[in-house]
Scaffold this motif. Sequence first.
Motif, PDB file in Angstrom:
ATOM      1  N   ALA A 140       0.821  -1.214   0.000  1.00 40.10           N
ATOM      2  CA  ALA A 140       0.000   0.000   0.000  1.00 40.10           C
ATOM      3  C   ALA A 140       0.854   1.262   0.000  1.00 40.10           C
ATOM      4  O   ALA A 140       0.457   2.299  -0.544  1.00 40.10           O
ATOM      5  CB  ALA A 140      -0.929  -0.003   1.210  1.00 40.10           C
ATOM      6  N   VAL A 141       2.033   1.189   0.609  1.00 37.89           N
ATOM      7  CA  VAL A 141       2.930   2.349   0.662  1.00 37.89           C
ATOM      8  C   VAL A 141       3.310   2.797  -0.745  1.00 37.89           C
ATOM      9  O   VAL A 141       3.451   3.991  -1.015  1.00 37.89           O
ATOM     10  CB  VAL A 141       4.187   2.020   1.490  1.00 37.89           C
ATOM     11  CG1 VAL A 141       5.185   3.162   1.434  1.00 37.89           C
ATOM     12  CG2 VAL A 141       3.808   1.712   2.941  1.00 37.89           C
ATOM     13  N   LEU A 142       3.485   1.843  -1.647  1.00 38.84           N
ATOM     14  CA  LEU A 142       3.882   2.172  -3.016  1.00 38.84           C
ATOM     15  C   LEU A 142       2.754   2.854  -3.780  1.00 38.84           C
ATOM     16  O   LEU A 142       3.004   3.662  -4.682  1.00 38.84           O
ATOM     17  CB  LEU A 142       4.304   0.907  -3.770  1.00 38.84           C
ATOM     18  CG  LEU A 142       5.342  -0.003  -3.108  1.00 38.84           C
ATOM     19  CD1 LEU A 142       5.687  -1.152  -4.046  1.00 38.84           C
ATOM     20  CD2 LEU A 142       6.585   0.764  -2.705  1.00 38.84           C
ATOM     21  N   HIS A 143       1.522   2.531  -3.430  1.00 39.23           N
ATOM     22  CA  HIS A 143       0.370   3.042  -4.165  1.00 39.23           C
ATOM     23  C   HIS A 143      -0.230   4.298  -3.537  1.00 39.23           C
ATOM     24  O   HIS A 143      -1.000   4.996  -4.205  1.00 39.23           O
ATOM     25  CB  HIS A 143      -0.712   1.952  -4.260  1.00 39.23           C
ATOM     26  CG  HIS A 143      -0.290   0.781  -5.094  1.00 39.23           C
ATOM     27  ND1 HIS A 143      -0.504   0.720  -6.454  1.00 39.23           N
ATOM     28  CD2 HIS A 143       0.352  -0.373  -4.762  1.00 39.23           C
ATOM     29  CE1 HIS A 143      -0.019  -0.419  -6.933  1.00 39.23           C
ATOM     30  NE2 HIS A 143       0.501  -1.108  -5.923  1.00 39.23           N
ATOM     31  N   ARG A 144       0.085   4.564  -2.284  1.00 37.44           N
ATOM     32  CA  ARG A 144      -0.457   5.755  -1.629  1.00 37.44           C
ATOM     33  C   ARG A 144       0.293   6.978  -2.148  1.00 37.44           C
ATOM     34  O   ARG A 144       1.454   7.191  -1.844  1.00 37.44           O
ATOM     35  CB  ARG A 144      -0.331   5.640  -0.107  1.00 37.44           C
ATOM     36  CG  ARG A 144      -0.885   6.856   0.636  1.00 37.44           C
ATOM     37  CD  ARG A 144      -0.974   6.612   2.130  1.00 37.44           C
ATOM     38  NE  ARG A 144      -2.009   5.616   2.419  1.00 37.44           N
ATOM     39  CZ  ARG A 144      -1.744   4.360   2.775  1.00 37.44           C
ATOM     40  NH1 ARG A 144      -0.501   3.933   2.906  1.00 37.44           N
ATOM     41  NH2 ARG A 144      -2.722   3.511   2.999  1.00 37.44           N
ATOM     42  N   GLU A 145      -0.396   7.803  -2.916  1.00 40.00           N
ATOM     43  CA  GLU A 145       0.256   8.935  -3.582  1.00 40.00           C
ATOM     44  C   GLU A 145       0.479  10.076  -2.598  1.00 40.00           C
ATOM     45  O   GLU A 145      -0.454  10.768  -2.185  1.00 40.00           O
ATOM     46  CB  GLU A 145      -0.590   9.399  -4.765  1.00 40.00           C
ATOM     47  CG  GLU A 145       0.112  10.418  -5.644  1.00 40.00           C
ATOM     48  CD  GLU A 145      -0.665  10.727  -6.915  1.00 40.00           C
ATOM     49  OE1 GLU A 145      -0.826  11.912  -7.227  1.00 40.00           O
ATOM     50  OE2 GLU A 145      -1.104   9.753  -7.581  1.00 40.00           O
ATOM     51  N   ILE A 146       1.727  10.287  -2.240  1.00 40.26           N
ATOM     52  CA  ILE A 146       2.116  11.345  -1.312  1.00 40.26           C
ATOM     53  C   ILE A 146       2.845  12.436  -2.091  1.00 40.26           C
ATOM     54  O   ILE A 146       3.863  12.183  -2.729  1.00 40.26           O
ATOM     55  CB  ILE A 146       3.058  10.802  -0.214  1.00 40.26           C
ATOM     56  CG1 ILE A 146       2.403   9.656   0.561  1.00 40.26           C
ATOM     57  CG2 ILE A 146       3.506  11.922   0.726  1.00 40.26           C
ATOM     58  CD1 ILE A 146       1.219  10.060   1.392  1.00 40.26           C
ATOM     59  N   GLY A 147       2.292  13.635  -2.089  1.00 37.47           N
ATOM     60  CA  GLY A 147       2.967  14.754  -2.738  1.00 37.47           C
ATOM     61  C   GLY A 147       2.798  14.848  -4.239  1.00 37.47           C
ATOM     62  O   GLY A 147       3.379  15.715  -4.880  1.00 37.47           O
ATOM     63  N   GLY A 148       2.036  13.943  -4.842  1.00 35.64           N
ATOM     64  CA  GLY A 148       1.838  13.980  -6.282  1.00 35.64           C
ATOM     65  C   GLY A 148       2.670  12.927  -7.003  1.00 35.64           C
ATOM     66  O   GLY A 148       3.562  12.301  -6.429  1.00 35.64           O
ATOM     67  N   ARG A 149       2.377  12.747  -8.287  1.00 40.59           N
ATOM     68  CA  ARG A 149       2.994  11.661  -9.046  1.00 40.59           C
ATOM     69  C   ARG A 149       4.505  11.827  -9.195  1.00 40.59           C
ATOM     70  O   ARG A 149       5.255  10.847  -9.115  1.00 40.59           O
ATOM     71  CB  ARG A 149       2.327  11.558 -10.417  1.00 40.59           C
ATOM     72  CG  ARG A 149       0.923  10.972 -10.348  1.00 40.59           C
ATOM     73  CD  ARG A 149       0.181  11.101 -11.664  1.00 40.59           C
ATOM     74  NE  ARG A 149       0.874  10.380 -12.743  1.00 40.59           N
ATOM     75  CZ  ARG A 149       0.481  10.402 -14.008  1.00 40.59           C
ATOM     76  NH1 ARG A 149      -0.577  11.127 -14.354  1.00 40.59           N
ATOM     77  NH2 ARG A 149       1.127   9.720 -14.920  1.00 40.59           N
TER      78      ARG A 149
END
Length: 277
Positions: free
Chosen positions: A163-172
């Motif tokens: 999930a960490v890889l897919h949770r978009e933090i700060g934009g793409r």
Amino acid sequence: MVNIRSLDPSASPLDYYGSELRRLREDSGLSQADLGAIVFCTGSLVGQIETARKVPSREFSERIDAALMTGGFFTRLVGLVLRSQLPSWFQEYAEMEAKAAYISTYQCQLVYGLLQTPEYARAVLSIDYSADRLDEMVAARAERQRILERTQPPVLWVVLDEAVLHREIGGREVMRAQLEHLRAFASEPWVKVQVLPFEVGEHAGVAGSFTVLRFDKDPDIFYSESYDSGHMTANPQVIRERFVGYSRLQATAYSVEESAELIARVMEERYGHGAVA
């Protein structure tokens, strides 16, 4: 206007830094504007740091040491200053983390702090800190990461929930750079990253993120945290249970090589320039 606010050097590392900067500057016969010109900043910034209204950067400290010929005094001190900006409940853990020989962590929400890029860290920290504090907090996190640059860094083993890889933090773009940063550790002998895939279902980390610190001579420590507090214990039974749990997570997760491949795939498919938003 020159800042003349008096400081108690014993109040905090920041106050001590400011009082010493003022003392040594005045001993050199320099005004705040004079020193600012030498180190490529404004006299106002020098004054704000001298009065503990602004946290100095490592770059500023290095320039001050060169300008005042202090033998690296401020460069050594700035690490303590930056660590003191961390939340009070987290500072004890950060000190123990810096002394650990082995760090084993499971993270279900975010990339572990030691592996965050500055942009990713800024996005995470912006949730809890105002804009005028963000630079300081990002600098404090970068200072914490310096333990990985030592001649003999700690062994760091990280298991990330997919999930960490897919949770978009700060934009793409931020996420793409963060995943590229993670993938780069595949060739680093002291850092290992594994991904726990979605299909695992229930697992030993369902209760949340946790970290186990091991030391060369001191007892092991288990650490977990809630929203605004951290919990550390050296209870042998807790350590035993968590080590067993962590071993199960490692065994269930993708291998380091498979994890690097997954990280690369998510980076391209979800955050690549051709990915659909």
